[in-house]
Design a protein around this motif. Sequence first.
Motif, PDB file in Angstrom:
ATOM      1  N   VAL A   5       0.842  -1.126  -0.090  1.00 16.58           N
ATOM      2  CA  VAL A   5      -0.036   0.080   0.043  1.00 16.58           C
ATOM      3  C   VAL A   5       0.867   1.260   0.002  1.00 16.58           C
ATOM      4  CG1 VAL A   5      -1.808   1.227   1.152  1.00 16.58           C
ATOM      5  CG2 VAL A   5      -2.016  -1.257   0.937  1.00 16.58           C
ATOM      6  N   PRO A   6       0.772   2.020  -1.138  1.00 21.03           N
ATOM      7  CA  PRO A   6       1.453   3.564  -0.993  1.00 21.03           C
ATOM      8  C   PRO A   6       1.304   4.186   0.314  1.00 21.03           C
ATOM      9  CG  PRO A   6       0.248   3.024  -3.191  1.00 21.03           C
ATOM     10  CD  PRO A   6      -0.118   1.927  -2.041  1.00 21.03           C
ATOM     11  N   THR A   7       1.998   4.874   0.693  1.00 25.50           N
ATOM     12  CA  THR A   7       1.863   5.734   1.936  1.00 25.50           C
ATOM     13  C   THR A   7       2.133   7.267   1.463  1.00 25.50           C
ATOM     14  OG1 THR A   7       4.062   5.130   2.713  1.00 25.50           O
ATOM     15  CG2 THR A   7       2.500   3.662   3.425  1.00 25.50           C
ATOM     16  N   GLY A   8       2.437   7.347   0.454  1.00 23.83           N
ATOM     17  CA  GLY A   8       2.733   8.874   0.069  1.00 23.83           C
ATOM     18  C   GLY A   8       1.684   9.489  -0.753  1.00 23.83           C
ATOM     19  N   LEU A   9       2.126  10.801  -1.273  1.00 20.94           N
ATOM     20  CA  LEU A   9       0.806  11.349  -2.213  1.00 20.94           C
ATOM     21  C   LEU A   9       1.333  11.191  -3.604  1.00 20.94           C
ATOM     22  CD1 LEU A   9       1.158  14.751  -0.147  1.00 20.94           C
ATOM     23  CD2 LEU A   9      -0.743  12.669   0.238  1.00 20.94           C
ATOM     24  N   LEU A  10       0.548  10.722  -4.509  1.00 17.22           N
ATOM     25  CA  LEU A  10       0.765  10.616  -5.894  1.00 17.22           C
ATOM     26  C   LEU A  10       0.435  12.093  -6.473  1.00 17.22           C
ATOM     27  CD1 LEU A  10       1.543   8.836  -8.425  1.00 17.22           C
ATOM     28  CD2 LEU A  10      -0.816   8.349  -8.640  1.00 17.22           C
ATOM     29  N   ILE A  11       1.440  12.733  -6.935  1.00 21.56           N
ATOM     30  CA  ILE A  11       1.419  14.103  -7.553  1.00 21.56           C
ATOM     31  C   ILE A  11       2.363  14.207  -8.675  1.00 21.56           C
ATOM     32  CG2 ILE A  11       1.651  16.526  -7.153  1.00 21.56           C
ATOM     33  CD1 ILE A  11       1.013  16.057  -4.255  1.00 21.56           C
ATOM     34  N   ASN A  12       1.694  14.680  -9.789  1.00 16.97           N
ATOM     35  CA  ASN A  12       2.307  14.501 -11.087  1.00 16.97           C
ATOM     36  C   ASN A  12       3.076  13.389 -11.451  1.00 16.97           C
ATOM     37  OD1 ASN A  12       3.034  16.060 -13.384  1.00 16.97           O
ATOM     38  ND2 ASN A  12       4.987  16.749 -12.470  1.00 16.97           N
ATOM     39  N   GLY A  13       2.265  11.901 -11.205  1.00 14.62           N
ATOM     40  CA  GLY A  13       2.798  10.881 -11.497  1.00 14.62           C
ATOM     41  C   GLY A  13       3.913  10.354 -10.680  1.00 14.62           C
ATOM     42  N   GLU A  14       4.088  11.015  -9.630  1.00 12.62           N
ATOM     43  CA  GLU A  14       5.308  10.361  -8.612  1.00 12.62           C
ATOM     44  C   GLU A  14       4.723  10.398  -7.288  1.00 12.62           C
ATOM     45  OE1 GLU A  14       8.756  13.034  -8.801  1.00 12.62           O
ATOM     46  OE2 GLU A  14       8.963  12.686 -10.998  1.00 12.62           O
ATOM     47  N   TRP A  15       5.269   9.461  -6.589  1.00 15.86           N
ATOM     48  CA  TRP A  15       4.720   9.233  -5.015  1.00 15.86           C
ATOM     49  C   TRP A  15       5.831   9.956  -4.035  1.00 15.86           C
ATOM     50  CZ3 TRP A  15       0.264   7.288  -3.720  1.00 15.86           C
ATOM     51  CH2 TRP A  15      -0.131   6.440  -4.466  1.00 15.86           C
ATOM     52  N   ARG A  16       5.415  10.951  -3.270  1.00 13.22           N
ATOM     53  CA  ARG A  16       6.031  11.614  -2.407  1.00 13.22           C
ATOM     54  C   ARG A  16       5.413  12.066  -1.149  1.00 13.22           C
ATOM     55  NH1 ARG A  16       4.924  17.803  -4.851  1.00 13.22           N
ATOM     56  NH2 ARG A  16       3.813  18.290  -2.965  1.00 13.22           N
TER      57      ARG A  16
END
Length: 116
Positions: A5-16
């Motif tokens: 499960v991703p725990t970051g923010l998907l912004i502009n195609g990148e997890w951060r």
Amino acid sequence: MLARVPTGLLINGEWRPAASGKTFDVEDPATGKVLLSVADAGAEDGKAALDAAAEAQESWAKVPARERGEILRRAFELVTERAEGFALLMTMEMGKPLAEARGEVSYGAEFLRWLA
């Protein structure tokens, strides 16, 4: 499953991570156990996501309608293929019955199919 499960923010195609670096815990309501810590988005993150979406809109608008429809249809298929996992995650996070979570995943996926 939780490890994927991703725990970051998907912004502009990148997890951060959140710009602030803050996170918040997602707990199992039945046990109080922390399942994951996820990025706690703030206004700066919201603006970054909005800016990225506005920038992407110009190129997305040039994609032929049929191709956009095929992308949405593929998204429907992927959600449907992964429905059981999504339902289980919803149950773990919210404590709702698995059958209800399955129905919500199916209901949400149908919007992708309808819009395709």
